[in-house]
Design an enzyme around this catalytic site. Structure first.
Site, PDB file in Angstrom:
ATOM      1  N   GLY A 179       0.816  -1.195   0.000  1.00 22.76           N
ATOM      2  CA  GLY A 179       0.000   0.000   0.000  1.00 22.76           C
ATOM      3  C   GLY A 179       0.851   1.246   0.000  1.00 22.76           C
ATOM      4  O   GLY A 179       2.072   1.204  -0.151  1.00 22.76           O
ATOM      5  N   TRP A 183       4.167  -2.561   3.424  1.00 23.01           N
ATOM      6  CA  TRP A 183       3.812  -3.916   3.009  1.00 23.01           C
ATOM      7  C   TRP A 183       2.740  -4.474   3.932  1.00 23.01           C
ATOM      8  O   TRP A 183       2.707  -4.178   5.118  1.00 23.01           O
ATOM      9  CB  TRP A 183       5.044  -4.814   3.051  1.00 23.01           C
ATOM     10  CG  TRP A 183       5.953  -4.613   1.878  1.00 23.01           C
ATOM     11  CD1 TRP A 183       7.094  -3.873   1.846  1.00 23.01           C
ATOM     12  CD2 TRP A 183       5.773  -5.148   0.575  1.00 23.01           C
ATOM     13  NE1 TRP A 183       7.651  -3.903   0.606  1.00 23.01           N
ATOM     14  CE2 TRP A 183       6.865  -4.684  -0.219  1.00 23.01           C
ATOM     15  CE3 TRP A 183       4.813  -5.963  -0.017  1.00 23.01           C
ATOM     16  CZ2 TRP A 183       7.004  -5.019  -1.552  1.00 23.01           C
ATOM     17  CZ3 TRP A 183       4.954  -6.301  -1.354  1.00 23.01           C
ATOM     18  CH2 TRP A 183       6.034  -5.838  -2.111  1.00 23.01           C
ATOM     19  N   ASP A 299      -8.795   9.128   2.918  1.00 22.77           N
ATOM     20  CA  ASP A 299      -8.355   8.419   1.705  1.00 22.77           C
ATOM     21  C   ASP A 299      -9.342   7.332   1.299  1.00 22.77           C
ATOM     22  O   ASP A 299      -8.966   6.194   1.059  1.00 22.77           O
ATOM     23  CB  ASP A 299      -6.968   7.812   1.942  1.00 22.77           C
ATOM     24  CG  ASP A 299      -6.303   7.385   0.631  1.00 22.77           C
ATOM     25  OD1 ASP A 299      -6.667   7.935  -0.418  1.00 22.77           O
ATOM     26  OD2 ASP A 299      -5.426   6.504   0.672  1.00 22.77           O
TER      27      ASP A 299
END
Length: 751
Positions: A179, A183, A299
């Site tokens: 991402g 990891w 996000d």
């Protein structure tokens, strides 16, 4: 309905079968027989003659099969029925308003990366942002090294390998993904029944911002406990690196589902609008929970919402930050992040922007969403879902309004409107009137029962329970608007509820000064209060005169104000009804019919006024069949049903054919009418029928009620109705005229 008797089943029996587990209702099970010892040893689904050594699976009572059918065949039929019913049941997603297929969790190891490598296009220097690790010629790019621009070190190599035991507890199975912050590994918790967990570490150990964000994420996750948000179990260290231990969420992310749909079709295959709304709608309580804690998600995108079974879960809280945090680095994704974030930082409004952008990506191929349209929406003409569902477009448009103040104020406000939009989207393909009503916290239910609709019969505004003067305003007597206004002037505090009540008093009395003063006060208090536009629309309608030009002008002005309310509240039905009425009066008959139809399909509580609106619009353009169909849709349970049946009968009578007259009489026969009204109706019907017979000949096999369609039969019935009508006529001259008409129409007799 009777509750299901199966242990632990919450369902109820419908048509003899449980609506949850599918088992038959005991009273519906065919006659049972006492099994033989061999049958008692047979497991469920086995023939009595089959051998088995498992007495624990015995079925002591089985349905008696029909001749030629085995017990296995009977049970197989039951299983097929259960599966069919299960397939028809609505999923929990989208409040059961639509159907979304569940996603099985499957084997977590199938999601492991075979070659855990960060793609070159995502390799950037943690210090200066320059591209690093790029291929040179035929040689591949380096996973770790030094930035050629600023010489800062970088590393994109996974730190954990399969078999590593982290913190003496978590055995790594492999890498799941990479991402924006690190990891993500799949592991087993050796201390808790080998349950699956996820370990999340840093993508680049040289990135100080990433390290700070990871620590911040751990702090946030520790306080976030919500069933729709991935849960943090632990924070551990291994070889000097920190790892967040998180709940493993099976299922599939919406992004992966989009990829799979595209792979099957060979092109971008977006979700149907109703399914996309269902996904996002069910995630909104998670946003509300974060906002209540003073946190921002920042996000949101299809990557971060996973469907597991028939539910969704929000994952990857790497970008979460406190609402009052002005120092920490901001994490987001180009194309989803609100344009003002770079200058003023994230907010609830910017979270709502990401929700709107996610809806776009889920429902159509959003070309240029990270470039040309990074801060705007594409034209409606280029987006079929926007054209097909204007309520959906208005929902997204408000989420993604350029000015954050024009967006929804809270996620809860957005959620309420999204429910209404989902109802409209699901109803868009319906050919019948709505059968379910939706509760609104904004408007009271409509009360109109007549074929006409006036401004005072539109749904009333609900009281704002958060207003400190709400109880006091509600306690005032409202029968006399002048006295009400005088009382409102004595309010201890002038709040929006007080101003709304003053404006209503001004509308009812025609006092423009009262009205203007109240509306100005509302706008000064909150320039974005859509109730000011609603009240202005009511005022415009109330000022319509008798002349057609005056009515048309008033409708056009009101339509502009009600359009603003519809844009602010895309999920509400009341503004649609008001806009339809204003469009009808303003001469926009096509627009009026479209909005009446939307209302008619969406909410059962609005079917009657919407049906009458369709009746008026269609009749005005001589669409008699359409007008009759609209009247037929008014349900028998509605108080407006008798009036709809009467108008239908009158419309059929005016068409005048014998078939229409016969149907008209049949419809009126079931209505409760006063004797004079019924006699007047019958006189008109029989006179028309007699003219038809004179022109086209008798129809001895036909009846108008009990009256044969012949000269003699119609004349005798008409004579009787004239005399009945005379009995109910107080005027002597009129009564005498009716008697003369009865004598004149009476058939000749030779005896």
């Amino acid at each position: 309905m009777n509750p299901c008797v199966e242990p632990g089943c919450p369902g109820f029996y419908e048509d003899g079968w449980c609506n949850v587990c599918g088992s038959p209702e005991p009273s519906q099970v065919p006659e049972t027989v006492t099994p033989t010892p061999a049958q008692a040893m047979a497991p469920t689904g086995a023939d009595p003659g089959e051998e088995t050594g498992n007495p624990a699976s015995a079925a002591p009572n089985v349905a008696t099969p029909a001749p030629g059918r085995s017990t296995r065949a009977v049970r197989a039929a039951v299983v097929r029925r259960q599966r069919a019913q299960a397939a028809q049941r609505r999923s929990r997603l989208g409040m059961g308003l639509t159907q979304v297929a569940p996603v099985p969790t499957g084997d977590p190891t199938r999601a492991l990366m075979t070659d855990p490598v960060v793609p070159e296009e995502r390799r950037v220097c943690p210090n200066c942002g320059a591209k690093v690790g790029q291929a040179a010629g035929e040689a591949g790019g380096r996973q770790q090294g030094f930035c050629p621009q600023c010489r800062a070190p970088y590393s994109f190599t996974p730190k954990l390998a399969p078999g590593d035991l982290v913190a003496g507890q978590y055995e790594v199975v492999g890498a799941l993904a990479h991402g924006g912050l690190g990891w993500i590994y799949l592991a087993r918790d050796k201390n808790v029944s080998d349950r699956w967990v996820v370990l999340k570490g840093l993508l680049n150990t040289g990135d100080a911002d990433a390290l700070a964000a990871a620590v911040a994420e751990q702090q946030f996750l520790a306080q976030v406990k919500h069933p729709l948000i991935v849960e943090i179990y632990n924070v551990v260290t291994h070889d000097g690196d920190a790892y967040t231990v998180m709940e493993y969420v099976g299922g599939t992310s919406l992004k992966q589902m989009l990829k799979e749909r595209m792979a099957r079709r060979g092109r971008y295959d977006a979700f149907p609008v109703d399914q996309a709304l269902a996904f996002v709608l069910d995630s909104l309580p998670a946003f509300s929970h974060l906002h209540d804690l003073g946190l921002l998600y920042c996000d949101f995108k299809p990557d971060n919402l996973i469907q597991e079974g028939d539910a969704v879960k929000l994952i990857d809280l790497g970008g979460v930050r406190r609402q009052d945090d002005l120092e920490s680095p901001i994490y987001g994704t180009v194309g989803y992040q609100a344009p003002e974030v770079a200058e003023v930082g994230p907010s609830v409004a910017s979270d709502i922007w990401t929700i709107g952008r996610t809806l776009c990506v889920l429902t159509f191929e959003f070309r240029g969403y990270q470039s040309e349209y990074a801060a705007s929406l594409p034209p409606v003409s280029e987006v079929p879902p926007f054209q097909e569902h204007d309520a959906f477009y208005r929902l997204v448009a408000r989420c993604c309004a350029p000015d954050p103040n024009d967006r929804f104020l809270t996620v809860e406000e957005l959620r309420l409107q999204m429910i209404g939009v989902l109802r409209q989207v699901v109803a868009a393909g319906a050919t019948q009137a709505a059968t379910l009503s939706a509760h609104s916290t904004t408007f009271e239910p409509p009360v109109a029962t007549a074929e006409t609709l006036s401004w005072w019969e539109l749904p009333a505004l609900s009281h704002d329970e958060s207003d400190p003067q709400m109880d006091w305003v509600a306690s005032l007597p409202a029968a006399d608007p002048i006295a009400l206004h005088a009382a409102l002037l004595q309010a201890a505090e002038v709040t929006p509820e007080v101003l709304v009540a003053r404006a209503h008093a001004g509308i009812r009395t025609g006092q423009q000064a009262w009205f203007d003063e109240a509306v100005r006060g509302m706008i000064e208090h909150d320039p974005w209060d859509w109730r000011a536009s609603w009240l202005r629309g009511l005022w415009a309608l109330s000022q319509a005169g008798e002349a057609p030009d005056s009515v048309r002008a008033a409708g056009q002005v009101a339509a502009g104000h009600f359009s603003a309310v519809r844009d602010a509240l895309p999920g509400e039905v009341a503004p649609r009804l008001a806009l339809a009425l204003a469009s009808e009066l303003g001469g926009y008959s096509k627009a009026a019919e479209l909005d009446y139809e939307r209302v008619w399909r969406t909410d059962a509580g609005y079917v009657a006024p919407a049906a009458f609106g369709l009746y008026r619009v269609r009749r005005a353009r001589d669409d008699e069949d359409g007008a009759i169909a609209a009247l037929d849709s008014v349900p028998a349970s509605s108080r407006a049903h008798p009036r709809a049946r009467w108008l239908r009968a009158e419309l059929l009578r005016q068409r005048g054919s014998l078939a229409d007259l016969r149907e008209s009489v049949h419809g009126v026969s079931r209505l409760t009418l006063d004797p004079r009204q019924r006699s007047s109706f019958n006189v008109t019907i029989y006179e028309q029928a007699l003219r038809q017979v004179d022109e086209h000949g008798e129809q001895p096999g036909w009846r108008l009620g009990e009256v044969p369609v012949t000269h003699d039969g119609l004349r005798r019935a008409l004579e009787k109705e004239y005399r009945y009508l005379a009995d109910y006529t107080p005027d002597p001259l009129e009564r005498a005229a009716l008697i003369d008409r009865a004598n004149a129409v009476r058939p000749w007799s030779w005896t």
